[in-house]
Design a protein around this motif. Structure first.
Motif, short mmCIF file in Angstrom:
data_model
loop_
_atom_site.label_atom_id
_atom_site.label_comp_id
_atom_site.label_asym_id
_atom_site.label_seq_id
_atom_site.Cartn_x
_atom_site.Cartn_y
_atom_site.Cartn_z
N ARG A 23 1.41 -0.95 0.30
CA ARG A 23 -0.03 -0.10 -0.33
C ARG A 23 0.98 0.87 -0.02
N ASP A 24 0.06 2.44 -0.31
CA ASP A 24 1.33 3.60 -0.51
C ASP A 24 2.21 3.34 0.71
N ARG A 25 1.97 3.34 2.04
CA ARG A 25 3.46 3.72 2.52
C ARG A 25 4.51 2.99 2.32
N SER A 26 3.99 1.50 2.87
CA SER A 26 5.02 0.44 2.26
C SER A 26 5.06 0.77 1.08
N PHE A 27 4.85 0.82 0.31
CA PHE A 27 5.58 1.18 -1.48
C PHE A 27 6.75 2.10 -1.02
N LEU A 28 6.34 3.16 -0.97
CA LEU A 28 7.10 4.25 -1.24
C LEU A 28 8.27 4.45 0.09
N ARG A 29 7.92 3.58 1.47
CA ARG A 29 8.81 2.91 1.87
C ARG A 29 9.84 2.05 1.03
N ARG A 30 9.78 1.28 0.80
CA ARG A 30 10.35 0.63 0.29
C ARG A 30 11.26 1.06 -0.76
N PHE A 31 10.69 1.76 -2.12
CA PHE A 31 10.49 1.28 -2.74
C PHE A 31 11.14 3.74 -3.25
N LEU A 32 10.80 4.25 -2.77
CA LEU A 32 11.32 5.82 -2.51
C LEU A 32 12.94 6.12 -2.37
N SER A 33 13.61 5.70 -2.97
CA SER A 33 15.21 6.29 -2.12
C SER A 33 16.23 7.33 -2.32
N GLU A 34 17.07 7.22 -1.80
CA GLU A 34 17.40 8.43 -2.46
C GLU A 34 17.88 9.32 -3.70
N GLN A 35 17.88 8.56 -4.26
CA GLN A 35 18.44 8.39 -5.78
C GLN A 35 16.74 9.46 -6.59
N LEU A 36 15.66 8.27 -5.93
CA LEU A 36 14.51 9.46 -6.67
C LEU A 36 13.48 10.19 -6.42
#
Length: 353
Positions: free
Chosen positions: A224-237
């Motif tokens: 879901r959005d929170r886990s999605f962002l926690r996992r994949f919203l990296s420093e690079q992105l």
């Protein structure tokens, strides 16, 4: 996330709800104004409900057993030299025995002065909120998913140049970043694209099975959005997206965090606290007979963010409308624990203790 929504029954559910509401409106003893009054109040509380349906809810008997166990003194290997701890019997008459997240349903089930049609309206609002909450929890994923696949499909069609250009114009308008805000289409699209490409999918044909496509569907199935962002919203992105954090100080807007080695995680964590249901304050019913006056005591789970007093006043007013007696909210205002009290005189503030 969507497992509890039962999509095959959704249209039928909404039709049934509409028919019941219409019947109450057309009933001369009830009428439009009374129905609207209850619905307005119910919608104000509709998101104050259980947030994790995977956690089993204990029935009253199980709660009583847990309270009795918790009241027992813990084992003490030095009990022969320590003062004996007195057993404090828990108050098993308290309602609720444990804090209750389902504020709307609690009022429905424990206010004896509600008419049957009012209880039914509260049930309707609760059931419809349960349908929409998974969508609130996956807004960034859903908007990004739709944009990603729309882009892939339109590219695969090999459109004439004029039609392709028209599509690209509309596509970029949808994904255009919002200055000072967050465009969920842009954020979601960028992350889905990154997931696909990081699994070797760049330049591949999404119509055929591949590691990249499998990764997309695996993430969609479990996040879901929170886990999605926690996992994949990296420093690079975060740097690629140009995200930063700002706040108001002395009536000025100042940048408080940028995407450097230390700030990017703070930006991500701030974002996590504002997406999905994380943006909704957690309020629970603590006592339905506070101070023996049948006042309803609510508790705000303070996480460093204080309530907006204007919204709090309106919401407590709606709660008072449904409960019919004074409503108190245990919260923190300007760093000080206190009660917000709503009664027939309106909102007031009272010190704790």
């Amino acid at each position: 996330t969507f497992s509890s929504t039962r999509p095959e029954f959704t249209i039928g559910m909404f039709k049934s709800h509409a028919e019941r509401v219409r019947a109450y409106i057309e009933d001369p003893s009830i009428g439009l104004r009374r129905v609207e009054s209850v619905l307005d109040a119910a919608h104000a509380l509709s998101l104050q409900c259980r947030r994790n349906l995977a956690v089993r809810r204990l029935d009253r008997k199980a709660q009583e057993e847990r309270a009795l166990r918790a009241a027992q003194p813990p084992p003490d290997p030095y009990r022969t030299i320590h003062p004996k701890r007195e057993y404090e019997e828990p108050d098993l008459r308290r309602v609720p025995l444990e804090p209750d997240e389902d504020v709307l349903l609690f009022i429905r089930d424990h206010n004896p002065f509600l008419a049957p049609w009012e209880r039914d309206l509260l049930t309707i609002v609760h059931e419809e909120a349960q349908y929409f909450i998974p969508q609130i929890e996956t807004k960034i994923m859903n908007e990004g998913w739709a944009s990603f696949w729309h882009y892939q499909i339109m590219n695969a069609l090999e459109l004439p140049e004029d039609m392709r250009l028209e599509f690209l114009v509309h596509h970029h308008r949808v994904l255009q970043p919002h200055p000072g805000g967050l465009n969920p289409y842009h954020l979601g699209f960028t992350i889905w694209k990154h997931i696909y490409e990081s699994h070797g999918g760049e330049g591949g044909d999404l119509r055929r099975p591949s590691a990249g496509r499998d990764a997309l569907f695996a993430v969609r199935e479990s996040e879901r959005d929170r886990s999605f962002l926690r996992r994949f919203l990296s420093e690079q992105l975060i740097r690629e997206l140009g995200l930063f954090e700002y706040a108001e100080k002395n009536r000025d807007i100042v940048v408080t965090e940028v995407a450097d080695d230390e700030g990017w995680e703070k930006i991500r964590d701030s974002l996590l606290r504002s997406v999905g249901m994380a943006a909704v304050p957690v309020i629970k019913v603590l006592d339905s007979d506070f101070e023996g006056s049948r006042a309803l005591l609510l508790g705000h789970e303070y996480d460093g963010r204080e309530l907006d007093l204007e919204h709090a006043e309106k919401t407590l007013g709606f709660t008072y409308r449904l409960w019919g007696r004074p409503v108190l909210l245990d919260t923190v205002i300007e760093g000080t624990p206190c009660y917000l009290v709503f009664n027939d005189e309106g909102l007031s503030q009272r010190k704790k203790g």
